[in-house]
Design an enzyme around this catalytic site. Structure first.
Site, PDB file in Angstrom:
ATOM      1  N   ASP A 101      -4.679   0.923   0.700  1.00 14.42           N
ATOM      2  CA  ASP A 101      -5.190   2.119   0.032  1.00 14.42           C
ATOM      3  C   ASP A 101      -6.703   2.165   0.231  1.00 14.42           C
ATOM      4  O   ASP A 101      -7.367   1.122   0.140  1.00 14.42           O
ATOM      5  CB  ASP A 101      -4.906   2.061  -1.467  1.00 14.42           C
ATOM      6  CG  ASP A 101      -3.445   2.254  -1.804  1.00 14.42           C
ATOM      7  OD1 ASP A 101      -2.595   1.942  -0.950  1.00 14.42           O
ATOM      8  OD2 ASP A 101      -3.156   2.696  -2.925  1.00 14.42           O
ATOM      9  N   LYS A 162      -2.477  10.326  -1.632  1.00 12.77           N
ATOM     10  CA  LYS A 162      -2.374   9.797  -2.991  1.00 12.77           C
ATOM     11  C   LYS A 162      -3.167  10.699  -3.923  1.00 12.77           C
ATOM     12  O   LYS A 162      -4.304  11.065  -3.634  1.00 12.77           O
ATOM     13  CB  LYS A 162      -2.906   8.363  -3.003  1.00 12.77           C
ATOM     14  CG  LYS A 162      -2.816   7.640  -4.334  1.00 12.77           C
ATOM     15  CD  LYS A 162      -3.286   6.196  -4.152  1.00 12.77           C
ATOM     16  CE  LYS A 162      -3.316   5.437  -5.457  1.00 12.77           C
ATOM     17  NZ  LYS A 162      -3.779   4.039  -5.285  1.00 12.77           N
ATOM     18  N   LYS A 191       1.840   9.419  -2.496  1.00 11.48           N
ATOM     19  CA  LYS A 191       1.844   8.371  -3.506  1.00 11.48           C
ATOM     20  C   LYS A 191       1.356   8.914  -4.847  1.00 11.48           C
ATOM     21  O   LYS A 191       0.341   9.577  -4.921  1.00 11.48           O
ATOM     22  CB  LYS A 191       0.943   7.231  -3.050  1.00 11.48           C
ATOM     23  CG  LYS A 191       0.820   6.118  -4.059  1.00 11.48           C
ATOM     24  CD  LYS A 191      -0.063   5.022  -3.501  1.00 11.48           C
ATOM     25  CE  LYS A 191      -0.266   3.916  -4.493  1.00 11.48           C
ATOM     26  NZ  LYS A 191      -1.067   2.812  -3.935  1.00 11.48           N
TER      27      LYS A 191
END
Length: 233
Positions: A101, A162, A191
């Site tokens: 990430d 995300k 996500k």
């Protein structure tokens, strides 16, 4: 995935959608090894850990099939140089990270430096060679900025979008998950992150298109209209 009745799944059946997360300050070696072992024991989709513990966790999980996830330019996002971010990504993969990430340069986006914003992400994608998840911090963006951030991230070659980096930015909402899913090609997952603390939230996010679920205590959700994957927090 759209045909799955997530509400009817047992805890064990939901576990593969969850990425077990431990990112607190002062983690000991025994604690991080126990964390990795729990990911195997309960059937979680991945173990998310700080970069400093990636090698230990990768060694612990070797041969289990459980991926190692980590994050960089986090928890305060957008403070690392592009070159530093790419170099750290390369090192994390060398140590055993399977997915990463990353924080993105929201300030550059808001300044209109779109090429720099995209190239910062692309540098990590190219250096790492593993799935990269961008933490877009949607609540901090205008509608036009959200659209630009998504488009530029996709141009950079990310594997995941995300909604936010953590619950400090947003409690993950089905609306924002659907927003990202509707704007993502099928090959890119979404996500869900932030303030996910109970089963009802997990199910609701999965029903919105999620493929993985999470909280700061240890889980997270990824979404896509057609795919089932796991993510980190």
């Amino acid at each position: 995935m759209a045909d799955t009745d997530f509400a009817s799944l047992s805890s064990r059946e939901l576990a593969p959608y969850i990425q077990h997360t431990k990112i607190s300050v002062g983690i000991t070696r025994d604690e991080i090894i126990a964390h990795a072992q729990e990911a195997v024991e309960y059937g979680f989709g991945a173990a998310m850990v700080p970069g400093s513990w990636v090698k230990t966790v990768a060694d612990t999980l070797k041969g289990t099939g459980v991926p190692v996830a980590t994050a960089l330019d986090f928890p305060t996002v957008g403070v690392t140089s592009s070159a530093g971010k790419a170099a750290e990504a390369t090192e994390l993969v060398r140590l055993g990270a399977d997915q990463i990430d990353i924080g993105v340069q929201i300030g550059w986006l808001k300044s209109g430096d779109f090429h720099a914003f995209r190239d910062d992400i692309a540098g990590v994608v190219n250096a790492a060679g593993v799935p990269i998840k961008v933490m877009l911090e949607l609540p901090l963006l205008t509608e036009d900025e959200k659209k630009a951030a998504i488009e530029l991230s996709l141009e950079a070659g990310v594997s995941y979008l995300k909604n936010a980096s953590s619950g400090a930015i947003e409690t993950a909402s089905p609306a924002n998950i659907r927003y990202l899913v509707e704007r993502s090609p099928e090959v890119v997952l979404v996500k869900a992150s932030g303030g996910i603390k109970n089963r009802d939230q997990v199910v609701e996010l999965l029903q919105a298109g999620a493929a993985c679920a999470g909280t700061s205590a240890g889980i997270e959700i990824i979404t896509n209209s057609t795919s089932s994957e796991t993510a980190s927090y």
